[in-house]
Enzyme design. Structure first.
Site: not given
Lengths: 463, 400
Positions: B88, B344
């Site tokens: 991430c 996201h």
């Protein structure tokens, strides 16, 4: 599954099979043999042989007994053997081992025969495993006599690759099979041992209750104790059943008692044991929570029939898109680390004396190089440091529960729990390790195994 | 000792696509959307970009491998494109590549692009994937929420806080981010929610309900960077510069040692310490004006307040409940809605965070503009609490 007034049957969780249950039974037998805590002393036992009897081997071509050897970190200079082909396999194997000259031999019997939904077999079939160490050492029982009879009498059958037994007419099986065959063998074995029917205290038959009673009456064994109680709480459990009955009897028998034990399948093997004085020592050593009776009482009840079918993969349940993940096992990667995975071996650093899993060349604690000494962790109790109940993850029994487990020696391993129900987990809780199916590869018909934290029994906590 | 990256590189242009379930476009269009905003914002010709970094995480289900997806989508003039991936922190990793390139003098203008097209994978959450041929043999078949939920149970144990009060603080975090996203037209989730709704939402992974989880979104974000000297030559005076770029991956300690308490992210602490040092920050709470953290789940944001040194150990629950990190609090967090509500799209999230700080420092944040901020922080946590990559970046307003 625990006992209820109306009777109960045991069945294995989705992540158990004949191998995992065989491992658990073998751990208990070896623990009793060595007098240690579970898992702590297995590697100190040097066996001459290891055999697994079953009619439900997960693998047709991969040593199932060998998986048990690896899981227990037992010596590898033996040839593990699978005994199959009949639910009589365990008693035949037992007889064969009792005739060996020396050494110690481990016999596991483990079976998970599923009953076809809606069939009569659902009333009579259970899942179980038992294990015995045969050979050198203080005997709990000695073989006094035995007899075997083979006839191709097809009372039930299951073709290779099929899931369910096909049973034949029960009255025919009783009258033309059991009554005739055991009716011949029992007097023959008693004669061999120069005993009479009145000398027999235990009659352990893998038959239904009415047949057992009829046979006992016919042979004058009506006063002998039988395992009828197990049929009501456990069920007929294939190759494992005779060994479970024997273990159950030896947990209660008195020195000098005579036990008749039969194994069934195209005839019978009939063994006559005399219980030895060391049985009292054995009974004193058996942790109360590991007796057959205690384990039946401690089972997890399941009254949801649909869930039972799902757990036993008897329903073709949808797994959603997460079930589409390719779950191929890299066998070369597994082979490099098979002792770590199957035997749950971590590494203890000879420089800082701390434990870690997985082992690696550089210590995770002190970064020392090439200091790791393999150490089995399956016998350790762990402590739950964190956990979750994951309703999104794919598992045959939602939710998937997993968490970080702290082990003595500063090791942490994130592991999948088993045998806990939602709401039962808590941080700080102590757990023990159980060998289980980790994942199923339905595309290639393969399964992987690893260890999982499970709840402690009362006796584990006391110990 | 190396002098670090502070005040050497300026961000001269940024762009960000609208985030969300973008059934209307693929990764190419998402990148084009971000690029079309960034190039005019930078005031350059596209031919001036000399090298580019592309961040994508789940390449199998979206763009495919390599730097080609970016090169082809933007018809770049055959300049070097490097594809990067670091869980991430992927978007921040792309920015690091571009920033280091111009700082080294290898090129004058470089671009970082992060993109993720999650909604073509067929999953409601993140797609299933292998953890590695050895790891698959023993690691739990965990989901992201299940992995981060571990923080909550370990935090409760370590600090003796009840799960009820932790869940109330988690709910406050989600409500705050939803409120903030109302002022962000590019955000994925734009509706107000209540603490009661969060607490009563369906459980995903105890104690995380569905409203404790961030959006699973499509999106792209883009940054164009050059040296501070070049920016000055381009006529820039007040510019957003890189103050710090730090990255810390786990080395296996959290995974294998019980000395890790499970209630904090070690890598965030390490990266933050270095980043504050690189940026010359002594008191982050006093000096920072806003920050964007990796709030993949509400519990993550909660423990990060402590890991970034902004709340005392065990006190983040109280600080959150007291509104310290609300839009009007002492130090606003996730003023754009965060991962929770902006969304996201993994490969672009680090750049999306930088985009918000860039907008705020440049005075371009529109309805959610804070009052004259000069220093902001972004944080990514790639992976799961017991093994991850943390990045901490600090951007500041520089007057040349």
């Amino acid at each position: 599954m625990s006992r209820t007034p109306g009777g109960a049957r045991t069945f294995a969780n989705w992540d158990e099979d004949s191998v995992t249950m065989g491992v658990e039974a073998a751990r208990q037998a070896l623990t009793r043999l060595t007098g240690g805590s579970s898992g702590a002393h297995e590697s100190s036992v040097m066996l001459q042989s290891l055999q697994l009897a079953s009619t439900t081997f997960p693998f047709a071509d991969r040593s199932n007994a060998g998986l048990i050897r690896e899981a227990l970190n037992l010596n590898n200079d033996l040839s593990p053997a699978d005994l199959g082909g009949s639910r009589r396999a365990a008693v035949s194997g037992l007889l064969s081992l009792l005739n060996r000259d020396s050494g110690q031999h481990l016999l596991c019997a483990s079976d998970c025969v599923d009953a076809k939904p809606g069939s009569d077999s659902e009333y009579s079939t259970g899942h179980a495993a038992a294990s015995a160490v045969i050979g050198d050492g203080k005997p709990l029982a000695l073989l006094r006599a035995s007899g075997s009879l083979h006839e191709d009498f097809v009372d039930q059958y299951r073709m290779t690759g099929q899931t369910f037994d096909y049973p034949l007419e029960p009255r025919w099986v009783r009258d033309a099979g059991t009554m005739q065959q055991l009716g011949q063998l029992i007097p023959h074995v008693l004669d061999q041992a120069q005993l009479t029917a009145g000398d027999i205290q235990w009659l352990l038959l893998p038959t239904d209750v009415p047949t057992g009673r009829a046979l006992a009456g016919k042979c004058g064994l009506g006063d002998a104790r039988t395992a009828e109680a197990l049929q009501k709480s456990l069920g007929m459990s294939g190759a494992a059943y005779p060994l479970v009955m024997l273990a159950w009897a030896l947990e209660q028998a008195q020195p000098g008692d005579n036990i008749l034990l039969a194994g069934a399948g195209q005839g019978f093997d009939l063994l006559l044991f005399e219980v030895q004085p060391s049985v009292k020592d054995h009974q004193g050593k058996v942790p109360a929570h590991t007796t057959v009776e205690a384990q039946l009482d401690a089972g997890q009840p399941e009254e949801n029939y649909t869930r039972y079918l799902g757990l036993r993969r008897l329903l073709d349940l949808d797994t959603g898109i997460r079930g589409e993940r390719d779950n191929r096992t890299a066998q070369s990667a597994f082979y490099r680390r098979h002792e770590d995975i199957t035997g749950f071996n971590g590494g203890r650093c000879s420089a800082c004396d701390k434990l870690q899993f997985p082992m690696s060349r550089y210590c995770v604690h002190c970064h020392a190089d090439d200091t790791q000494i393999p150490e089995p962790m399956a016998g350790l109790q762990g402590e739950v440091n964190s956990y979750t109940e994951d309703w999104l993850a794919l598992t045959p029994r939602p939710p998937l529960m997993f968490g970080n487990i702290h082990f003595p020696g500063s090791a942490n391993v994130m592991m999948e729990f088993s045998d806990f129900l939602p709401g039962e987990l808590a941080a700080g809780m102590r757990v023990k390790m159980s060998f289980r199916i980790k994942e199923l590869d339905t595309r290639r018909h393969f399964r992987r195994y690893f260890w999982k934290p499970v709840p402690l029994a009362q006796g584990d906590r006391d110990g | 000792m190396a002098e670090g990256i502070r005040d050497k590189v300026a961000i001269i242009g940024m762009g960000c696509s609208r985030f969300g379930e973008r059934w209307d476009c693929g990764p190419e269009e998402l990148m084009q959307e971000a690029f079309d905003e960034a190039v005019p914002d930078a005031g350059i010709d596209r031919e001036q970009i000399e090298a580019a970094w592309l961040g994508v995480f789940f390449q199998e289900q979206s763009t495919g491998k390599s730097g080609l997806p970016l090169s082809q989508a933007l018809r770049l003039p055959n300049i070097p494109v490097t594809r990067v991936e670091n869980l991430c922190a992927t978007g921040t990793e792309a920015l690091r590549g571009a920033v280091y390139a111009v700082a080294s003098g290898a090129c004058d203008v470089a671009m970082a692009m992060g993109v993720e097209k999650l909604k073509d994978t067929g999953y409601a959450g993140l797609p299933e994937r292998t953890r590695g041929s050895f790891e698959d043999l023993w690691q739990p078949l965990a989901t992201a929420p299940g992995s981060f939920a571990q923080l909550a149970t370990a935090y409760a144990r370590k600090h003796g806080r009840s799960m009820d009060e932790i869940r109330r603080a988690m709910a406050h975090i989600s409500v705050k981010s939803h409120d903030n996203a109302l002022k962000n037209e590019k955000a994925h989730l734009r509706r107000p929610i209540t603490e009661e709704q969060v607490l009563n939402a369906p459980m995903v992974a105890y104690p995380l309900g569905v409203l404790d989880c961030c959006g699973v979104s499509d999106g792209a974000a883009c940054a164009i960077v050059t040296t501070v000297e070049n920016a000055r030559r381009m006529g820039r005076r007040d510019m957003v510069v890189i103050k710090a770029l730090q990255l810390a991956p786990s080395n296996g300690w959290e995974l294998s040692s019980s000395e890790w308490d499970g209630a904090h992210t070690l890598t965030t602490r390490l990266a933050a310490k270095k980043a504050y040092q690189e940026a010359g920050i002594k008191d982050p709470l006093a000096e920072l004006d806003l920050f964007e953290v990796h709030d993949c789940f509400s519990i993550t944001e909660l423990v990060l307040m402590e890991d970034l040194g902004l709340s005392a150990p065990g006190r983040a629950v109280d600080d959150v409940l007291n509104g310290k990190y609300d839009m009007d609090g002492e130090l606003p967090c996730q003023v754009d809605g965060g991962l929770k509500c902006f969304g996201h799209p993994i490969g672009s999230s680090g750049l999306r965070m930088a985009y918000e700080i860039y907008l705020q420092l440049s005075g371009k944040a529109g309805a959610r503009q804070l009052d004259s901020p000069t220093l902001g922080l972004t944080h990514n946590l790639g992976g799961v609490p017991n093994r991850n990559v943390a990045s901490v970046s600090i951007l500041g307003l520089h007057h040349a």
